[in-house]
Design a protein around this motif. Structure first.
Motif, short mmCIF file in Angstrom:
data_model
loop_
_atom_site.label_atom_id
_atom_site.label_comp_id
_atom_site.label_asym_id
_atom_site.label_seq_id
_atom_site.Cartn_x
_atom_site.Cartn_y
_atom_site.Cartn_z
N ALA A 129 -7.70 2.83 -4.09
CA ALA A 129 -7.77 3.54 -5.36
C ALA A 129 -8.10 5.02 -5.21
N GLY A 130 -8.30 5.49 -3.98
CA GLY A 130 -8.64 6.89 -3.78
C GLY A 130 -10.14 7.10 -3.75
N GLY A 131 -10.53 8.34 -3.46
CA GLY A 131 -11.94 8.68 -3.32
C GLY A 131 -12.28 8.88 -1.86
N LYS A 132 -13.44 9.54 -1.58
CA LYS A 132 -13.86 9.80 -0.21
C LYS A 132 -12.80 10.59 0.56
N SER A 133 -12.28 11.62 -0.08
CA SER A 133 -11.25 12.53 0.47
C SER A 133 -9.84 11.94 0.42
N ILE A 134 -9.68 10.74 -0.13
CA ILE A 134 -8.35 10.13 -0.29
C ILE A 134 -7.90 10.33 -1.73
N PRO A 135 -6.70 10.91 -1.98
CA PRO A 135 -6.24 11.14 -3.35
C PRO A 135 -5.95 9.84 -4.08
N THR A 171 -3.55 9.14 -5.79
CA THR A 171 -2.12 8.81 -5.76
C THR A 171 -1.82 7.68 -4.78
N VAL A 172 -2.79 7.34 -3.94
CA VAL A 172 -2.59 6.24 -3.00
C VAL A 172 -2.38 4.93 -3.76
N ARG A 173 -2.80 4.88 -5.02
CA ARG A 173 -2.64 3.66 -5.82
C ARG A 173 -1.17 3.36 -6.08
N THR A 174 -0.31 4.37 -5.96
CA THR A 174 1.12 4.16 -6.20
C THR A 174 1.85 3.65 -4.96
N HIS A 175 1.17 3.63 -3.81
CA HIS A 175 1.82 3.18 -2.58
C HIS A 175 1.92 1.66 -2.58
N PRO A 176 3.01 1.09 -2.07
CA PRO A 176 3.10 -0.37 -1.95
C PRO A 176 1.99 -0.89 -1.05
N ARG A 177 1.27 -1.92 -1.48
CA ARG A 177 0.20 -2.50 -0.66
C ARG A 177 0.05 -3.97 -1.01
N VAL A 178 -0.34 -4.74 -0.02
CA VAL A 178 -0.50 -6.18 -0.20
C VAL A 178 -1.78 -6.65 0.49
N PHE A 179 -2.23 -7.82 0.08
CA PHE A 179 -3.37 -8.49 0.72
C PHE A 179 -2.81 -9.69 1.46
N PRO A 206 4.74 9.47 6.51
CA PRO A 206 4.36 9.65 7.92
C PRO A 206 3.00 10.32 8.11
N GLU A 207 2.50 11.08 7.12
CA GLU A 207 1.21 11.76 7.25
C GLU A 207 0.04 10.92 6.77
N GLY A 208 0.28 9.72 6.28
CA GLY A 208 -0.81 8.86 5.85
C GLY A 208 -0.99 8.78 4.35
N PRO A 209 -2.20 8.48 3.86
CA PRO A 209 -2.42 8.22 2.43
C PRO A 209 -2.17 9.42 1.53
N THR A 210 -2.18 10.64 2.06
CA THR A 210 -1.89 11.82 1.24
C THR A 210 -0.39 12.05 1.08
N ASP A 211 0.41 11.27 1.77
CA ASP A 211 1.87 11.47 1.81
C ASP A 211 2.56 10.26 1.18
N PRO A 212 3.33 10.45 0.09
CA PRO A 212 4.01 9.30 -0.53
C PRO A 212 5.06 8.70 0.39
N PRO A 213 5.22 7.39 0.37
CA PRO A 213 6.22 6.75 1.22
C PRO A 213 7.62 7.01 0.69
N ILE A 261 -1.17 -6.21 -4.39
CA ILE A 261 -2.41 -5.72 -4.99
C ILE A 261 -2.05 -4.83 -6.18
N THR A 262 -2.64 -5.12 -7.31
CA THR A 262 -2.32 -4.38 -8.53
C THR A 262 -3.43 -3.38 -8.85
N PRO A 263 -3.09 -2.31 -9.58
CA PRO A 263 -4.11 -1.33 -9.97
C PRO A 263 -4.92 -1.75 -11.19
N GLY A 264 -4.60 -2.91 -11.78
CA GLY A 264 -5.28 -3.34 -12.99
C GLY A 264 -6.72 -3.75 -12.74
N ARG A 265 -7.45 -4.03 -13.82
CA ARG A 265 -8.86 -4.38 -13.71
C ARG A 265 -9.19 -5.73 -14.34
#
Length: 436
Positions: free
Chosen positions: A96-102, A104-112, A238-245, A287-291
């Protein structure tokens, strides 16, 4: 007067008692602190003039007491809880971002994803809708043991996870699997890029310059004593969480790639003909961004992984400290199944990791650019504490000289009782804060 009462009285009447209480509160009520003797001197560069000094002589009982930092809740609950919190923030920042991570990482595809171990022999199971093991075939195993079990085992039943036949269970391969899970994971990471390259019809080098697969994972011991991995896997640029896939890097592609890459993973143990693979049971969920609702949310995943970091041991299955000699194995408070696994570790040369049933990795690991680091989180906490104490963390051009040596660890009987009370007060205050 009872011995314990004498210890408590001696602790409470010591001249350093109040200063010692403040120090134990400062380190969170650590249950097994480390005591150091020495000094830290801050000197002016060039002149050598003393600017500040921290010495054990000025500390309670003439030693500097620091927290043990043990991540195991069975060894030190306050330090384990702190490590659990760090893990939560590390995982959550990558979701979800924070700790120097934007954010916008929430928009990246991610799974558990949960990666399991294969079967090494039939074990008793916890079931909710039927007997442990029902078989039409009534013939026993080669050792004369029945291959069926009509019982209904609870999840905490000591029998759950133990083999139907100790003689049939492949203990050697089970230990080798635990010992080489790191190798399997490295090959899985390599296979992910190879499968992506094959799917898109490009070379692996081109693929690595186009997308990055980031992950964070935690190891969990199952009741049968084998390692499972629970992992967050994410597509980045390629640059990591600051870079959109790239646009083609979808959640569906990530799931298909993990399944394909996991199915191709194998590792041949050097000097043997044993070929290791992950189990066929592979659970992958987006993983969804919902609560709210039934979706697997960022907070739920971070909490789940953090839980296993601080409580990696399973009662009766693993132990929380290294085993020093063969004689100790016979008196460990574990099941006979676990005792056999530990003895197998001893025989195969994995003595250093016998208490972990051969597992040689860290409980939690992550890829280089998943999110922040434990080091950064601890440094931020240390800076916050120095600021709260009115200390200046920026020494400028000053020279800092540190010279500390280990004295001993732990509390006396009397000190332990007061430290436990401090930890309970801090816990109650934290719970009240969470409830408000």
């Amino acid at each position: 007067m009872h011995f314990t009462d004498q210890e408590v009285l001696a602790t409470a009447t010591h001249p350093d008692f109040r200063a010692w209480l403040a120090r134990i509160k400062h380190i969170g009520g650590c249950q097994h602190p480390i005591h150091l003797i020495g000094h830290t001197l801050t000197l002016e560069a060039g002149t050598g003039r003393l600017l500040a000094a921290l010495t054990s002589e000025t500390q309670p009982h003439k030693r500097l007491t620091i927290a043990c930092g043990n991540r195991r809740v069975s060894r030190c609950e306050p330090c384990a809880r702190l490590h659990q919190g760090d893990t939560y923030h590390l995982i959550a920042a990558g979701l979800a971002g924070g700790k120097s991570i934007p954010d916008t990482v929430r928009t990246h595809p991610r799974v558990f994803a949960t990666f399991t171990a294969p079967s090494f022999g039939a074990v008793h199971r916890h079931t909710t809708d039927g007997p442990c093991r029902s078989r039409k075939r009534t013939a026993p195993c080669p050792h004369g043991r029945p291959l069926a079990c009509p019982a209904h085992h609870t999840a905490d039943d000591p029998v759950t996870g133990t083999p139907l036949c100790l003689g049939c269970y492949d203990y050697r391969t089970a230990v080798l699997f635990n010992a080489h899970t790191r190798d399997l994971w490295q090959r899985l990471n390599r296979n992910l890029y190879e499968d992506l390259a094959s799917t898109l019809g490009v070379s692996r080098s081109v693929m690595r310059r186009s997308v990055r697969v980031s992950y964070a994972k935690v190891a969990e011991w199952q009741r049968r004593g084998t390692i499972h991995f629970h992992s967050v896997v994410r597509f980045d640029g390629p640059e990591g969480p600051t870079d959109p896939p790239p646009a083609w890097a979808s959640t569906g592609l990530l799931i298909r790639t993990i399944r394909s890459a996991t199915g191709r993973v194998f590792f041949t143990v050097p000097g043997t003909q044993v070929v290791l693979r992950f189990g066929t049971q592979l659970d992958i969920r987006p993983i969804t961004p919902g609560r709210t609702g039934d979706d697997l949310t960022e907070r739920a995943v971070a909490s789940y992984i953090a839980k296993y970091v601080s409580k990696p041991e399973v009662t009766g299955v693993t132990v929380d400290r290294p085993i020093r000699d063969l004689a100790t194995i016979a008196v460990l408070p574990v099941t006979e199944h676990t005792r056999t696994m530990i003895r197998t570790c001893w025989a195969l040369g994995f003595r250093r990791w016998a208490h972990q049933l051969g597992y040689r990795g860290h409980t939690a690991t992550k890829s280089r650019r998943y999110s922040t680091t434990y080091t950064a989180l601890r440094a931020a906490r240390a800076d916050h504490r120095r600021s709260a104490n009115g200390e200046d963390s920026d020494t400028g051009d000053a020279v800092v000289e540190r010279n500390w040596r280990y004295s001993h660890s732990g509390h006396t009987v009397g000190q332990a009782m007061f430290a436990e009370g401090i930890e309970e007060d801090l816990r109650a205050a934290r719970e009240d804060g969470d409830a408000s």
